[in-house]
Write a protein that holds these residues in place. Structure first.
Motif: not given
Length: 263
Positions: A67-68, A70, A72, A79, A96-97, A99, A101, A104
């Motif tokens: 889990r990041l 953010c 997500d 990943l 970047q994420c 989902s 952006s 990370i």
């Protein structure tokens, strides 16, 4: 905002879409590692969620997840593979994420269970250690398999003939209910008028039940009310017609107060 039910009793805005409870970051790391968790306001706007990884479209519960910051959630293998494909000279902000952006790498001044768990996971791979400012670790390179020596087989025809062949049954006898294949024998078969409704009920019963949105509930109630009103009209019309046909007072020939004769 809500109150988490764990012993810490923290006020939180995080909401687990799967278990439908408020969770704090401590519960999120300990008990909801593979659940979709976002803010309670997002749950009120749209209660639907996708339980699959957005990188491979495979259920999150089947593999290890990460889990990041953010919130997500992704498979760690997906990943890691995506980030490892970036050039080595990519800046930390370039990771970047997939989902939203978002970044990370968690900021250095960010503290919390989610950020700490993410830092520990990122410290196991070199592309992330470089972004965290940590020294690189030696990667173990797996030995390459030796090429097959074709000179050991003088007669390939006899080798292929002696190897057993696997025969796979491609018929749809054991397929899951509710899934209809495109078979020639079944293509032009007549289906009942309400077959689509039965198929919809079977598909909802076999898959994970998701809560209906407010618009869907209103539409379902409106449809049920309309069907009930039409059924009531048909019943009242039939009963009224039957009562009129059996009433002798409405028949001029059987009414003693009405004389029918030549004028």
């Amino acid at each position: 905002m809500g109150l988490c039910k764990c012993p810490k009793r923290k006020v939180t805005n995080l909401f687990c879409f799967e278990h439908r409870v408020n969770v704090c970051e401590h519960c999120l790391v300990a008990n909801h590692t593979k659940c979709i968790v976002q803010s309670y306001l997002q749950w009120l706007q749209d209660s639907d969620y996708n339980p699959n990884c957005r990188l491979c479209n495979v259920p999150l519960a089947t593999r290890e997840t990460t889990r990041l910051i953010c919130y997500d959630l992704f498979h760690w293998a997906c990943l890691n593979e995506r980030a490892a494909q970036l050039p080595r000279n990519t800046a930390p902000a370039g990771y970047q994420c997939p989902s939203c952006s978002g970044p990370i790498f968690p900021p250095a001044n960010l503290a919390g269970p989610v950020a700490s768990t993410l830092r520990e996971k990122l410290a196991t791979v070199n592309w992330a250690r470089a972004g965290l400012g940590l020294p690189l670790i030696d990667e173990v390179v797996s030995p390459e398999p030796e090429p097959l020596n074709t000179s050991d087989f003088s007669d390939w025809s006899s080798f292929n003939a002696s190897a057993p062949r696997k025969v796979y049954d491609t018929r749809d006898d054991d397929r899951a209910p509710g899934l209809h294949g495109d078979c020639d024998d079944d293509k032009y078969r007549r289906r009942p008028a309400l077959g689509w409704l039965a198929q919809l009920l079977r598909s909802r019963a076999g898959s994970r039940k998701r809560p209906l949105t407010l618009l869907q509930r209103a539409g379902l109630l409106l449809l049920l009310g309309l069907l009930g009103f039409l059924a009531l009209l048909a019943l009242m019309s039939r009963l009224g017609r039957a009562a009129a046909d059996s009433d002798p007072n409405l028949d001029p020939l059987m009414n003693p107060h009405i004389r029918v004769g030549p004028s």
